[in-house]
Scaffold this motif. Structure first.
Motif: not given
Length: 283
Positions: A78-81, A129-141
């Motif tokens: 969902i982060g990628s989307l 909230g549970q989803l938001a607390r999971i790190d999104d590896p895509g944010n590193e870019s």
């Protein structure tokens, strides 16, 4: 009704909430049907174009999330989307940031709905909230700091990310209010102005200006007379123009609240693609 049609129906509600938010008038400092607020580069037509560009994003969230549970892979997807949706938004607006915060907030809520369609609003906020607390590896870019990250660094104030990770407490508060009349919704908007540490306001001014805005909005929201008959309301609008501030974070939460209020109370009757009773995960 097919699964794709179901995804489209919920996407329609998400886009409709964004369209409703921009058309809701008046909104001090924000773009509405009669004013561009504190913006020189935005108007209502631009926001409607931006909202329409996000429809496919909300459809895709349904297709990715339905029948699953919050986990690292889903968060990454969902982060990628969301990042793709941002690119589409910027293409539709010629680079103007109209709905970046809404892509985040509504994206989480649409995803939460498809994880558990029979959930009530409080449960959907908790799932988001549970989803938001999971790190999104895509944010590193993503190297550029958001306004929220800047405010966190400078003032210790969390922005849109912190709001979501805390299960959207400001939305939860609004859902406890009677939201039936226009005055109800105006008070809800002012309640957001009064309580949200809006990083859009801080970015355009400073913390002292935000605190003054909050105090003014709180007085109007708590007054007994209708908001539009309160002489201080016009003064609040003038203040936002004078200080060139736009409570965009509040606008995102306002639209998200409307979305939750318009969701089907139960699973769509026509849906039969999954046995949702089998969906179990810990909130």
């Amino acid at each position: 009704m097919t699964a794709v049609t179901n995804y489209q129906k919920i996407a329609d509600l998400a886009v409709a909430a964004l369209d409703w938010e921009v058309d809701f008038t008046p909104k001090p400092g924000l773009v509405d049907a009669i004013s561009n607020g504190a913006h020189q580069d935005m108007d209502a037509a631009l926001f409607h174009r931006s909202a329409a560009s996000l429809h496919d994003y909300f459809v895709q969230l349904g297709a990715v999330a339905e029948g699953r549970a919050p986990n690292d892979l889903l968060r990454e997807q969902i982060g990628s989307l969301g990042r793709t949706a941002e690119k589409r938004m910027f293409a539709a607006t010629n680079g103007v940031n109209t709905h970046k915060g809404a892509i985040w907030a509504l994206g989480l809520l649409v995803t939460a709905y498809w994880l558990q369609p029979a959930a009530n609003s409080a449960q959907l906020l908790a799932i988001a909230g549970q989803l938001a607390r999971i790190d999104d590896p895509g944010n590193e870019s993503v190297t550029k700091q958001t306004y929220g990250q800047q405010a966190q660094h400078q003032y210790g104030i969390g922005g849109a990310q912190a709001e979501a990770q805390s299960n959207f407490p400001h939305i939860a508060r609004l859902l406890e209010l009677p939201l039936t009349t226009k005055d109800d919704w105006l008070r809800a908007l002012l309640t957001l102005y009064a309580t949200v540490d809006d990083t859009n306001v801080i970015h355009r001014s400073d913390l002292a200006t935000l605190r003054f805005l909050q105090q003014q909005a709180k007085r109007i929201a708590q007054a007994s007379e209708p908001v539009l008959k309160n002489s201080e309301f016009a003064g609040l609008a003038d203040f936002t123009i004078e200080k060139n501030i736009s409570p965009g974070g509040s606008a995102d939460l306002f639209a998200a609240t409307k979305f939750l209020k318009t969701l089907p109370k139960q699973d769509l009757a026509e849906r039969s693609v999954l046995d949702y009773g089998k969906i179990t995960f810990q909130l």
